[in-house]
Design a protein around this motif. Structure first.
Motif, mmCIF file in Angstrom:
data_model
loop_
_atom_site.group_PDB
_atom_site.id
_atom_site.type_symbol
_atom_site.label_atom_id
_atom_site.label_comp_id
_atom_site.label_asym_id
_atom_site.label_seq_id
_atom_site.Cartn_x
_atom_site.Cartn_y
_atom_site.Cartn_z
ATOM 1 N N ILE A 166 0.831 -1.202 0.000
ATOM 2 C CA ILE A 166 0.000 0.000 0.000
ATOM 3 C C ILE A 166 0.866 1.254 0.000
ATOM 4 O O ILE A 166 0.595 2.208 -0.726
ATOM 5 C CB ILE A 166 -0.961 -0.015 1.198
ATOM 6 C CG1 ILE A 166 -2.017 -1.095 0.956
ATOM 7 C CG2 ILE A 166 -1.624 1.331 1.394
ATOM 8 C CD1 ILE A 166 -2.681 -1.541 2.177
ATOM 9 N N VAL A 177 0.602 4.038 -2.754
ATOM 10 C CA VAL A 177 0.222 5.416 -2.439
ATOM 11 C C VAL A 177 1.293 6.397 -2.910
ATOM 12 O O VAL A 177 0.984 7.403 -3.551
ATOM 13 C CB VAL A 177 -0.034 5.583 -0.918
ATOM 14 C CG1 VAL A 177 -0.147 7.057 -0.554
ATOM 15 C CG2 VAL A 177 -1.301 4.860 -0.511
ATOM 16 N N LEU A 186 1.073 6.839 -6.502
ATOM 17 C CA LEU A 186 -0.108 7.605 -6.913
ATOM 18 C C LEU A 186 0.070 9.108 -6.755
ATOM 19 O O LEU A 186 -0.374 9.884 -7.590
ATOM 20 C CB LEU A 186 -1.326 7.160 -6.099
ATOM 21 C CG LEU A 186 -1.938 5.823 -6.503
ATOM 22 C CD1 LEU A 186 -2.948 5.386 -5.466
ATOM 23 C CD2 LEU A 186 -2.585 5.932 -7.872
ATOM 24 N N VAL A 187 0.725 9.505 -5.638
ATOM 25 C CA VAL A 187 0.796 10.943 -5.380
ATOM 26 C C VAL A 187 1.956 11.613 -6.117
ATOM 27 O O VAL A 187 2.322 12.740 -5.812
ATOM 28 C CB VAL A 187 0.878 11.265 -3.869
ATOM 29 C CG1 VAL A 187 -0.402 10.884 -3.177
ATOM 30 C CG2 VAL A 187 2.076 10.607 -3.225
ATOM 31 N N GLY A 203 -7.564 12.674 -1.065
ATOM 32 C CA GLY A 203 -7.707 11.377 -0.417
ATOM 33 C C GLY A 203 -8.656 10.473 -1.170
ATOM 34 O O GLY A 203 -8.398 9.286 -1.372
ATOM 35 N N ILE A 244 -7.082 8.998 -4.225
ATOM 36 C CA ILE A 244 -6.128 7.949 -3.873
ATOM 37 C C ILE A 244 -6.870 6.650 -3.572
ATOM 38 O O ILE A 244 -6.509 5.576 -4.056
ATOM 39 C CB ILE A 244 -5.276 8.375 -2.656
ATOM 40 C CG1 ILE A 244 -4.383 9.557 -3.028
ATOM 41 C CG2 ILE A 244 -4.420 7.218 -2.155
ATOM 42 C CD1 ILE A 244 -3.713 10.221 -1.840
ATOM 43 N N LEU A 269 -6.602 3.077 -5.418
ATOM 44 C CA LEU A 269 -6.171 1.867 -4.697
ATOM 45 C C LEU A 269 -7.130 0.720 -4.974
ATOM 46 O O LEU A 269 -6.710 -0.413 -5.221
ATOM 47 C CB LEU A 269 -6.101 2.130 -3.189
ATOM 48 C CG LEU A 269 -4.898 2.911 -2.659
ATOM 49 C CD1 LEU A 269 -5.023 3.100 -1.154
ATOM 50 C CD2 LEU A 269 -3.595 2.182 -2.976
ATOM 51 N N MET A 322 -7.518 5.580 6.209
ATOM 52 C CA MET A 322 -6.573 5.938 5.156
ATOM 53 C C MET A 322 -5.964 7.313 5.422
ATOM 54 O O MET A 322 -4.801 7.548 5.140
ATOM 55 C CB MET A 322 -7.257 5.940 3.794
ATOM 56 C CG MET A 322 -6.271 6.200 2.683
ATOM 57 S SD MET A 322 -7.059 6.646 1.143
ATOM 58 C CE MET A 322 -7.930 8.096 1.616
ATOM 59 N N LEU A 329 -2.170 8.556 5.554
ATOM 60 C CA LEU A 329 -1.616 9.692 4.796
ATOM 61 C C LEU A 329 -0.925 10.690 5.727
ATOM 62 O O LEU A 329 0.159 11.195 5.422
ATOM 63 C CB LEU A 329 -2.729 10.392 4.009
ATOM 64 C CG LEU A 329 -3.306 9.603 2.839
ATOM 65 C CD1 LEU A 329 -4.493 10.334 2.242
ATOM 66 C CD2 LEU A 329 -2.244 9.346 1.772
ATOM 67 N N TYR A 380 -2.526 15.795 -1.843
ATOM 68 C CA TYR A 380 -1.253 15.210 -1.413
ATOM 69 C C TYR A 380 -0.305 15.093 -2.592
ATOM 70 O O TYR A 380 -0.719 14.796 -3.706
ATOM 71 C CB TYR A 380 -1.479 13.831 -0.795
ATOM 72 C CG TYR A 380 -2.212 13.900 0.511
ATOM 73 C CD1 TYR A 380 -1.530 14.125 1.697
ATOM 74 C CD2 TYR A 380 -3.595 13.758 0.554
ATOM 75 C CE1 TYR A 380 -2.205 14.198 2.899
ATOM 76 C CE2 TYR A 380 -4.276 13.840 1.746
ATOM 77 C CZ TYR A 380 -3.581 14.061 2.917
ATOM 78 O OH TYR A 380 -4.250 14.138 4.102
#
Lengths: 415, 135
Positions: free
Chosen positions: B44, B48, B51-52, B58, B61, B65, B80, B84, B104
């Motif tokens: 994860i 994450v 992704l950012v 949020g 994201i 996921l 979550m 973060l 983020y």
């Protein structure tokens, strides 16, 4: 009550910090609003959608507790313990000298340490960020103090001192004020080049005027580093030109005052020469475990317990002890560096950077001075040299950094 | 003894677990905790951070996921955000508020962590490939 609001209340009930409450609430609220509108689009009624949303969010207590853990004030135990060890070891200096001087050094030192501990505690629990916009106030306070010293101080040797109760203080006492002001200037709106140069010049000349050559350079270095690292990045180069200009003008100023600069050079070349040869003798005889007492031929003067403190300490307690002391000092510096890279809030970063600079330079300079490698500039080694006021000043520096560390996960939320 | 245990199981079924339905959500939660806390958490984390690289809220994201079949925050989406915020405290990602929304983004420090993670992933991949070739 709205179901979302009720859920959010249950989350924030577990969070102690006000700032964290506000931010966590808004962030979760936005998420929930989006979720329930998604469910409504799928054809659910408003109530059903809200119920489903809250189900999806999970346990409010679990979220709240975890958030509280992430955004609570924390203590840098490593730095605090190192600081406590240094304070404990600092008693060796007055103990060392009570044998030879009849003065009440130990008593004075104890009082100084008690006040310093209070200062560190107060600063640590106080959120430094509240001082963010008080830069000009601190600057004016610092300058006012320097002017007061200039007009009402006592001249001892080549420098001006000011009496505070039973002790005399050097001009270094204004450094916490100037540190705060420059840290604050760097994070606030851009100031004009002329204004910043003026801010740089006045205290600098005051320091020179009163015979503080070391601190005057340290002051310029502090201002340059903070402005260089802050928002004025592009102006850093301009400022470094000013640095050169300042040194030249200082030289001119000292010529005008007679032979002060040449005096400094002489001080380095000739006067302490005897002292240095003596200190080399002492260091070469120190051994790993020390000798317990100083030889009776050594005449102890202030130089030994302030500037050259490492020499008698090493002779008496040995190199092993001195290396341990050095380790503690550098470990504290390392922890400050960790605070610096771990902090996002710019004022805290600037403050920490300033302390790293002041503490680091005085440590290194003090040590090198003891070995005769650098000019004699009346710099005391933080926490090791004897001096009630300088002890408090350094304690306040550490207090600032502990405060930055303590509040870093809360202050970063406001960005 | 066996008889006693059997009757205990029966009694439990009729009382404690009477209202409990074993749903898909439970199955996933159990399998994710069996398949192993740490490696799952790493997966994860990696996802994450990946992704950012471009700014995301949020919600974005979370949706991403799910599309990668990572259901760790299923039924506990609020958690979550704690995840973060933890990454934010480590300064691997940085959050910024824009019009009442928090976005983020990966930091330099985070990119380094991601770099290490992707190196490892590459190694795993090449290992898997060479193994299947040798077969």
């Amino acid at each position: 009550m709205d179901m979302k609001e009720a859920f959010l209340n249950r989350v924030t009930a577990h969070i102690r910090s006000k700032e964290a409450k506000k931010v966590v609430r808004l962030e979760l609220y936005q998420h929930m609003r989006e979720l329930s509108s998604l469910w409504e689009e799928e054809g659910m009624t408003k109530e059903e959608a809200e119920k489903k949303t809250i189900e999806q969010m999970g346990s409010p207590a679990q979220i709240g507790k975890k958030m509280n853990k992430l955004h609570r004030p924390i203590i840098d135990w490593f730095a605090l313990l190192t600081m406590i060890s240094l304070i404990a070891l600092s008693f060796l200096t007055p103990i060392l000298f009570t044998k030879v001087s009849s003065s009440d050094m130990l008593k004075m030192h104890s009082i100084g340490v008690s006040i310093s501990v209070c200062i560190v505690g107060l600063l640590m629990f106080f959120n430094y960020e509240k001082l963010k916009n008080k830069g000009l106030f601190f600057y004016i306070a610092g300058c006012a103090f320097l002017l007061y010293m200039h007009f009402f101080g006592t001249i001892k040797g080549s420098r001006t001192f000011v009496s505070i109760g039973p002790v005399f203080s050097s001009a270094y006492i204004t450094f916490p004020l100037f540190l705060l002001s420059w840290a604050s200037f760097t994070v606030r709106n851009r100031m004009s080049f002329l204004a910043s140069s003026f801010l740089l010049v006045f205290p600098f000349f005051m320091f020179i005027q009163m015979g503080y050559y070391g601190p005057s350079l340290l002051y310029v270095l502090l201002a340059l580093c903070l402005t260089g690292a802050g928002k004025w990045n592009r102006k850093g180069s301009h400022l470094s030109i000013w640095f050169v200009v300042l040194i030249l003008s200082a030289y001119a100023a000292s010529l005008l005052r007679g032979t002060t600069l040449s005096k400094v050079i002489d001080l380095w070349r000739e006067k302490p020469y005897q002292l240095f040869s003596e200190s080399f003798y002492l260091l070469s005889r120190a051994g790993w475990f020390g000798n317990g007492v100083l030889p009776s031929t050594v005449e102890l003067n202030t130089k030994y317990y302030v500037d050259l403190i490492f020499v008698p300490l090493t002779y008496m307690y040995g190199w092993l002890f001195s290396l341990f002391l050095l380790f503690l000092m550098s470990f504290l510096l390392f922890r400050m560096y960790r605070t610096f890279i771990g902090t996002r809030e710019p004022f805290g970063r600037a403050l920490t950077l300033g302390v790293i600079l002041l503490y680091g330079v005085t440590c290194v300079w003090g040590l090198l001075m003891g070995m005769g490698k650098v000019p004699f500039l009346n710099v005391s080694v933080p926490f090791v040299s004897y001096g009630v006021i300088s002890f408090m000043i350094n304690a306040s520096f550490i207090g600032f950094v502990l405060s930055v560390y303590r509040w870093k996960n809360i202050n970063s939320l406001k960005e | 003894m066996d008889e006693k245990l059997a009757s205990l199981k029966k009694a439990m079924k009729n009382t404690v677990f009477k209202d409990l339905q074993f749903t898909d959500r439970h199955r996933r939660a159990i399998s994710s905790s069996i398949n192993g806390g740490d490696s799952e958490k790493n997966k994860i984390l990696f996802a994450v951070l990946q992704l950012v690289r471009t700014e995301k809220t949020g919600m974005e994201i979370l949706t991403a996921l799910k599309s990668q079949a990572l259901f760790a925050f299923e039924g506990k989406e609020g958690m979550m955000y704690t995840f973060l915020h933890e990454l934010e405290n480590k300064r691997w990602i940085v959050g910024e508020w824009k019009a009442e929304r928090k976005y983020y983004k990966l930091t330099e420090k985070g990119a380094k962590v991601l770099g290490k993670a992707s190196d490892m992933r590459k190694e795993v991949k090449t290992f898997a490939q060479s193994w299947s070739l040798g077969e």
